[in-house]
Design a protein around this motif. Sequence first.
Motif, short mmCIF file in Angstrom:
data_model
loop_
_atom_site.label_atom_id
_atom_site.label_comp_id
_atom_site.label_asym_id
_atom_site.label_seq_id
_atom_site.Cartn_x
_atom_site.Cartn_y
_atom_site.Cartn_z
N SER A 86 0.82 -1.22 0.00
CA SER A 86 0.00 0.00 0.00
C SER A 86 0.85 1.26 0.00
N SER A 87 2.10 1.12 0.45
CA SER A 87 2.97 2.31 0.53
C SER A 87 4.16 2.26 -0.43
N TYR A 88 4.25 1.21 -1.26
CA TYR A 88 5.41 1.09 -2.15
C TYR A 88 5.03 0.49 -3.49
N VAL A 89 5.50 1.12 -4.56
CA VAL A 89 5.32 0.60 -5.92
C VAL A 89 6.69 0.18 -6.46
N PRO A 90 6.84 -1.10 -6.84
CA PRO A 90 8.13 -1.57 -7.37
C PRO A 90 8.53 -0.80 -8.64
N ARG A 91 9.82 -0.79 -8.91
CA ARG A 91 10.33 -0.03 -10.06
C ARG A 91 11.16 -0.90 -11.01
N VAL A 92 11.06 -0.57 -12.29
CA VAL A 92 11.92 -1.15 -13.32
C VAL A 92 12.58 0.03 -14.03
N VAL A 93 13.91 -0.01 -14.12
CA VAL A 93 14.69 1.10 -14.66
C VAL A 93 15.44 0.62 -15.91
N PHE A 94 15.30 1.39 -16.99
CA PHE A 94 16.01 1.08 -18.24
C PHE A 94 17.07 2.15 -18.49
N VAL A 95 18.32 1.73 -18.57
CA VAL A 95 19.40 2.68 -18.88
C VAL A 95 19.44 2.88 -20.39
N SER A 96 18.93 4.00 -20.83
CA SER A 96 18.85 4.33 -22.25
C SER A 96 20.02 5.25 -22.60
N SER A 97 19.80 6.19 -23.50
CA SER A 97 20.86 7.14 -23.87
C SER A 97 20.24 8.29 -24.65
N GLY A 98 20.82 9.46 -24.48
CA GLY A 98 20.41 10.60 -25.28
C GLY A 98 20.66 10.35 -26.76
N ALA A 99 21.53 9.38 -27.07
CA ALA A 99 21.82 9.03 -28.47
C ALA A 99 20.60 8.45 -29.19
N HIS A 100 19.57 8.07 -28.42
CA HIS A 100 18.36 7.54 -29.08
C HIS A 100 17.83 8.53 -30.11
N ALA A 101 18.03 9.82 -29.84
CA ALA A 101 17.48 10.87 -30.70
C ALA A 101 18.25 11.02 -32.01
#
Length: 323
Positions: A155-170
């Motif tokens: 009720s007090s915490y939402v799990p996280r998934v983090v993707f290391v991307s890059s500004g180079a995507h642009a």
Amino acid sequence: MSTPQFSFATTAEEVATAFASEIKGKNVLVTGTSLNGIGFETARVIAKYANLVIITGYNEERLKLSEDALKKDVPSANIRRLILDLSSLAAVRKAAAEVNTYSEAIHVLVHNAAAPLGPFKLTVDNLEKQIATAHIGPFLFTKLILSKILAAGSSSYVPRVVFVSSGAHAFGAGVNFDTIGKPNEEKYQALDAYTQGKSANILMGIELSKRSNGRINAYSLHPGVIYTNINQKEESIAVMQSFGVLGPDGKPSTERFEWKTIPQGAASTVAAAFDPRLNDVPGAYLDDSTVANDAVAPHSSDPANGKKLWEVTEEIIGEKFVL
């Protein structure tokens, strides 16, 4: 607690210190944790406060070196090794099966691993290696350990998934849906393959958040331009030189880019994993440890592309990923 303000120069250590109370008691899995990389630094600063840090790599010997270095630096750290080769769907299934035997839930999953830029390579599954490692393997891995991630929610915490991307995507045109499952060596360009993988990371951060309906918060980020182990591989140097990232001597070029140190480069990852201010902005893209959604190219934030990428990837892995 005063609200911390972050900048280009902020280090991962500073972010972890600011959010020590958020990290405390958490179980975190970080992919791609070889020495001299931002995944290792991410694991190092988190290990000071976390309940458990799971580090991954495809090479047992290198993974052990990382574990030894982490324990030497943080004697109190609870570190667990996991062999994970994201370029092989069978290897991903094997690693996920091992995670699913753990007694602990996974509060944060950090997708940091990447394949080096270089010549065209096919994986054992006949996929192009960069997109397989950056996106397809992580997609399958997330799907297979989903129950472990969801188990961390409360009720007090939402799990996280983090993707290391890059500004180079642009710098690219986004994900090429024609070749993602059917690689074409004749049309292959190393930098284009890299930008496609990074575009996929941003799209997945948005789409995973959307499909989870508040049960998972996913984020993507630009770590900065950093001289890590992946830039120093023989196969990568010529590509990096052609783009002006490395100079003729193979060392970092400051003509076009302002470089971050590895500790600075890992900062945005730690912020994406633990900054409580991000709870209100699931799917956000970070740069310099702060929300920078305006920096995302249209092709990498288009909801239609996110939906299509999800469905195409399901076809490639031969499984539906339903949340």
